[in-house]
Design an enzyme around this catalytic site. Sequence first.
Site, PDB file in Angstrom:
ATOM      1  N   ASP A 191       9.386   2.954   2.082  1.00 33.63           N
ATOM      2  CA  ASP A 191       8.181   3.709   2.413  1.00 33.63           C
ATOM      3  C   ASP A 191       7.915   3.503   3.906  1.00 33.63           C
ATOM      4  O   ASP A 191       7.366   2.486   4.319  1.00 33.63           O
ATOM      5  CB  ASP A 191       6.993   3.240   1.564  1.00 33.63           C
ATOM      6  CG  ASP A 191       5.705   4.008   1.895  1.00 33.63           C
ATOM      7  OD1 ASP A 191       5.673   4.695   2.932  1.00 33.63           O
ATOM      8  OD2 ASP A 191       4.736   3.902   1.115  1.00 33.63           O
TER       9      ASP A 191
ATOM     10  N   PHE B 233       0.863  -1.190   0.000  1.00 32.47           N
ATOM     11  CA  PHE B 233       0.000   0.000   0.000  1.00 32.47           C
ATOM     12  C   PHE B 233       0.888   1.226   0.000  1.00 32.47           C
ATOM     13  O   PHE B 233       1.611   1.479   0.968  1.00 32.47           O
ATOM     14  CB  PHE B 233      -0.961   0.042   1.195  1.00 32.47           C
ATOM     15  CG  PHE B 233      -1.857   1.248   1.120  1.00 32.47           C
ATOM     16  CD1 PHE B 233      -3.032   1.210   0.374  1.00 32.47           C
ATOM     17  CD2 PHE B 233      -1.503   2.444   1.736  1.00 32.47           C
ATOM     18  CE1 PHE B 233      -3.843   2.343   0.257  1.00 32.47           C
ATOM     19  CE2 PHE B 233      -2.317   3.582   1.611  1.00 32.47           C
ATOM     20  CZ  PHE B 233      -3.483   3.527   0.888  1.00 32.47           C
TER      21      PHE B 233
ATOM     22  N   LYS C 127       2.454  10.842   7.249  1.00 30.59           N
ATOM     23  CA  LYS C 127       1.613  10.579   8.418  1.00 30.59           C
ATOM     24  C   LYS C 127       2.089  11.306   9.684  1.00 30.59           C
ATOM     25  O   LYS C 127       1.814  12.480   9.829  1.00 30.59           O
ATOM     26  CB  LYS C 127       1.465   9.072   8.622  1.00 30.59           C
ATOM     27  CG  LYS C 127       0.641   8.462   7.481  1.00 30.59           C
ATOM     28  CD  LYS C 127      -0.060   7.176   7.828  1.00 30.59           C
ATOM     29  CE  LYS C 127      -1.114   6.856   6.790  1.00 30.59           C
ATOM     30  NZ  LYS C 127      -0.770   5.808   5.857  1.00 30.59           N
TER      31      LYS C 127
HETATM   32  C1  LIG Z   1      -0.933   5.934   4.363  1.00 29.72           C
HETATM   33  C2  LIG Z   1       0.179   5.439   3.515  1.00 29.72           C
HETATM   34  C3  LIG Z   1       0.495   6.053   2.289  1.00 29.72           C
HETATM   35  C4  LIG Z   1      -0.337   7.177   1.700  1.00 29.72           C
HETATM   36  O1  LIG Z   1      -0.397   8.291   2.519  1.00 29.72           O
HETATM   37  P1  LIG Z   1      -1.553   9.373   2.286  1.00 29.72           P
HETATM   38  O2  LIG Z   1      -1.181  10.494   3.213  1.00 29.72           O
HETATM   39  O3  LIG Z   1      -2.847   8.715   2.649  1.00 29.72           O
HETATM   40  O4  LIG Z   1      -1.500   9.762   0.860  1.00 29.72           O
HETATM   41  C5  LIG Z   1       1.584   5.562   1.591  1.00 29.72           C
HETATM   42  N1  LIG Z   1       2.329   4.546   2.059  1.00 29.72           N
HETATM   43  C6  LIG Z   1       2.051   3.937   3.235  1.00 29.72           C
HETATM   44  C7  LIG Z   1       2.926   2.819   3.716  1.00 29.72           C
HETATM   45  C8  LIG Z   1       0.957   4.350   3.988  1.00 29.72           C
HETATM   46  O5  LIG Z   1       0.662   3.720   5.135  1.00 29.72           O
END
Ligand SMILES: *Cc1c(COP(=O)(O)O)cnc(C)c1O
Length: 401
Positions: free
Chosen positions: A226, A141, A255
Amino acid sequence: MNATETLIAAADARSAHNYHPLPVVVATADGAWVTDVEGRRYLDLLAGYSALNFGHRNPRLVDAAKAQLERVTLTSRAFHHDLFARFCEELAQLCGMEMVLPMNTGVEAVETAVKTARKWGYRVKGVPGEMAKIVVAGGNFHGRTTTVISFSTDPEARADFGPYTPGFQIVPYGDLTAMESAMTENTVAVLIEPIQGEAGVIVPPEGYLRAVRELTRERNVLFMADEIQSGLGRTGRTFACEDEGVEPDVYVLGKALGGGILPVSAVVASADVLGVFQPGEHGSTFGGNPLACAVALEVMAMLRSGEYQERSARLGEHLHRELQALLGTGKVTAVRGRGLWAGVDVSPAVGTGRQVSERLMDRGVLAKDTHGRTIRIAPPLMISEEDLDWGLDQLRAVLGV
Ligand SMILES: *Cc1c(COP(=O)(O)O)cnc(C)c1O
């Protein structure tokens, strides 16, 4: 209809149905607790998908934001502002890197990382034009934009949104041999989550991240981690990569960097890598704005104390001990995670993940299911041990153990 029902019906009538929220309408929040419009209190075990690592309205972060509201909030990058250099300097230092490219939401940082890797591939590695490939993992994700869903393996995220962006190869998460086979001289990067959050808090096999680090170094491929959800204290360390002593080439952050107050994201890397950008090639009106920098600077100061990482490690050990004990009950089929972060797979006999989340809500605990059977537990890192234990009591009650 009561206030909750009225507000949910009004939202359903006017907002796109791209979410299926639990039927709770939050009015106020403080620390690890939220209060709904009826005055009922709930313990927040989701913490905004880890955007609220420091709790709701953390006083240090609220103060930093308020002070900045009285100075300057937005300049755009057309001008400099007086917090920008410090923000970049301190974020680079926190990551052990050299350069920062700030954005706002997580997915924008992922998009930025993709563009960075491609340009680095053409200008530094010497990949022929339009040929760059990025290796990603199944079950990933990384967000919701058109390019990012192009390399998702979740049918719900992809269906009806094509045509998809080419240039990505998907290999099973945790499988080094598959990753090695997928690589060619045109591979510019590997983009993975050190722990897959949305997939259900999937921890890769021991040694995987280290092996990815060695493989990418050997092949002159960027290792892009990520850490949008796994980073900034969640796993008991500043970054989940540290658990294997791994330093990636690129950190993708978001985040919790915004302290639960506003969206702040960034790509952080060496000068060789982020140095590929020239004026006009990438940007964002709000990226790196003064208010974002003020809040993120306070987030970084809090992380430098090590207090949140230490709490996450210590309370996380307790959490995982308690959750492991559920495995023998037959009500739980698997428990995964690290620090104050757990994926708990409930047995079909107990109900769906959604039903378990609804029963938890009825007992004053907010958690969210993912992928049908998994309950994700990710409280704010400042949660007290008493509150965590109370939350676990509610989980046991819902499971009937
Ligand atoms: C939440 C998340 C995203 C996307 O972040 P948004 O602020 O919702 O665009 C990307 N990568 C990971 C691992 C995430 O948990």
